[in-house]
Design an enzyme around this catalytic site. Structure first.
Site, PDB file in Angstrom:
ATOM      1  N   TRP A 102       0.831  -1.205   0.000  1.00 49.57           N
ATOM      2  CA  TRP A 102       0.000   0.000   0.000  1.00 49.57           C
ATOM      3  C   TRP A 102       0.863   1.250   0.000  1.00 49.57           C
ATOM      4  O   TRP A 102       0.513   2.258  -0.625  1.00 49.57           O
ATOM      5  CB  TRP A 102      -0.969  -0.033   1.180  1.00 49.57           C
ATOM      6  CG  TRP A 102      -1.728  -1.324   1.221  1.00 49.57           C
ATOM      7  CD1 TRP A 102      -1.726  -2.267   2.212  1.00 49.57           C
ATOM      8  CD2 TRP A 102      -2.584  -1.859   0.187  1.00 49.57           C
ATOM      9  NE1 TRP A 102      -2.509  -3.340   1.870  1.00 49.57           N
ATOM     10  CE2 TRP A 102      -3.045  -3.124   0.630  1.00 49.57           C
ATOM     11  CE3 TRP A 102      -2.984  -1.390  -1.065  1.00 49.57           C
ATOM     12  CZ2 TRP A 102      -3.895  -3.921  -0.137  1.00 49.57           C
ATOM     13  CZ3 TRP A 102      -3.830  -2.187  -1.830  1.00 49.57           C
ATOM     14  CH2 TRP A 102      -4.267  -3.425  -1.367  1.00 49.57           C
ATOM     15  N   ASP A 169      -1.039   6.827   6.556  1.00 54.23           N
ATOM     16  CA  ASP A 169      -2.100   5.886   6.221  1.00 54.23           C
ATOM     17  C   ASP A 169      -2.223   4.923   7.390  1.00 54.23           C
ATOM     18  O   ASP A 169      -1.369   4.076   7.608  1.00 54.23           O
ATOM     19  CB  ASP A 169      -1.735   5.141   4.926  1.00 54.23           C
ATOM     20  CG  ASP A 169      -2.745   4.059   4.547  1.00 54.23           C
ATOM     21  OD1 ASP A 169      -3.723   3.855   5.298  1.00 54.23           O
ATOM     22  OD2 ASP A 169      -2.545   3.425   3.503  1.00 54.23           O
ATOM     23  N   LYS A 193     -11.467  -1.944   8.608  1.00 54.48           N
ATOM     24  CA  LYS A 193     -10.616  -2.715   9.528  1.00 54.48           C
ATOM     25  C   LYS A 193     -11.126  -2.564  10.965  1.00 54.48           C
ATOM     26  O   LYS A 193     -11.608  -3.503  11.556  1.00 54.48           O
ATOM     27  CB  LYS A 193      -9.160  -2.249   9.447  1.00 54.48           C
ATOM     28  CG  LYS A 193      -8.612  -2.086   8.038  1.00 54.48           C
ATOM     29  CD  LYS A 193      -8.486  -3.392   7.287  1.00 54.48           C
ATOM     30  CE  LYS A 193      -7.801  -3.160   5.950  1.00 54.48           C
ATOM     31  NZ  LYS A 193      -7.808  -4.348   5.103  1.00 54.48           N
TER      32      LYS A 193
END
Length: 357
Positions: A102, A169, A193
């Site tokens: 990511w 992030d 999440k």
């Protein structure tokens, strides 16, 4: 009984969130209307949005410190684009730490906007550790890092001190541990999440860092536009935001981030202790960088794979298979996963050891 859900993507949520969400789908706030069909401009949903945004700042300890919380579309992947659009100066540059899939995705998008300096990377070692002792260029518009790497099972345990805006992030570990969140100028996270179902993205941004790039920003990608419209520039993802509110309320009632951190530490300690003790298994991430959210491990002898897979599935465990790009196993222990579920997995690992002796 419900499965022990170790899924790393859209993942486990607290039982009361499912119950309240299910009721809201049938009849929200006794309106005889579903949460799925009410107007996002109705006073009932405006109240949901306002409480969710306020609760984010409260839980992070950012109330009254110049931050805005936004619920947006597009997942963290769209933030890879929005961050440089809103923060990288024209003809400027930004600094990035490359710690996984990511992070590298964010770097790829930033390169469309200007010079993108990768200050350090663990790619050569399959992202099994978090790089340290790197230098951040003082003339960069911002420094970007990824706090937790779901695929490779690593987590940043500390963050660099820098005089430029710090962007993070936190998609897979937000609200899971205590940090001084005021050190960050912009935090973003996909909801799926630790917050709610997929479909909403949280952005927490310090307003004073915006409006300084000198570039034209399309309205839909402009944080200032979303702040001005209070996360309602266009129709927001109503249901995911409502479920996120319920999850935030659950976390507050539990005692907030400090309380869940203790539970998360206990879960990680229980599983990692067994991985290290049991000769059949090995962890794949550097021990000092192991993630409390995503424990990645392998069987030392792949001949046991079929037996182990049958055993954990028979025990009611779901979602334990590692990411397709790395294989092995990945136990995602997000906030709502109870300690009891981790004990079930540890018991299966011990049982496998017993029958293979």
């Amino acid at each position: 009984m419900k499965k022990h859900n170790y899924s790393a993507g859209p993942c486990i949520l607290p039982p009361e969130v499912f119950e309240k969400s299910a009721q809201a789908i049938l009849n929200f706030n006794n309106l005889d209307l579903s949460i799925l069909e009410i107007s996002h401009r109705s006073k009932d949903f405006v109240a949901v949005m306002e409480e969710a945004r306020a609760l984010v700042l409260e839980l992070l300890g950012l109330e009254g410190k110049g931050y805005q919380a936004l619920f947006l579309h597009g997942g963290a992947s769209l933030e890879f684009l929005m961050v440089p659009y809103n923060l990288m100066k024209e003809n400027g540059k930004a600094a990035y730490l490359d710690t996984g899939t990511w992070a590298s995705g964010a770097i790829k998008e930033a390169k469309h906007f200007g010079e993108t300096v990768v200050v350090a990377s663990s790619k050569a070692d399959n992202y099994t550790y978090i790089p340290k002792d790197y230098s951040i260029p003082a003339d960069a518009s911002y420094f970007h890092c990824t706090s937790n790497n779901t695929i490779f099972g690593t987590q940043m345990k500390s963050f660099p001190a820098t005089n430029i805006p710090l962007v993070c992030d936190m998609s897979s570990d937000i609200f899971s541990r205590t940090l001084d969140f005021s050190k960050f100028d912009l935090i973003y996270a996909g909801a799926q999440k630790n917050m709610g179902p997929a479909g909403a993205t949280l952005v927490v941004v310090k307003e004073e860092i915006l409006g300084k790039t000198g570039r034209h920003i399309p309205s839909m990608l402009d944080y200032q536009q979303h702040i001005a419209k209070e996360s309602m520039y266009n129709t927001p993802p109503v249901f995911p935001i409502y479920a996120s509110l319920l999850t935030l309320q659950w976390l507050k009632n539990l005692g907030g981030i400090a309380a869940i951190e203790k539970i998360n530490d206990a879960k990680a300690q229980l599983l990692y202790s067994e991985i290290d003790r049991n000769s059949l298994f090995s962890g794949t991430a550097a021990k000092e960088d192991r993630s409390n959210m995503n424990a990645t491990f392998i069987l030392n002898d792949e001949n046991h794979t079929e037996t182990f897979d049958k055993m954990w599935k028979a025990a009611g465990i779901s979602g334990l298979t590692g990411h397709r790009s790395v294989g092995g196993y990945r136990a995602s222990m997000y906030n709502a996963l109870p300690l009891e579920s981790v004990q079930v997995l540890v018991d299966v690992m011990k049982e496998l050891e017993a029958i293979t002796k």
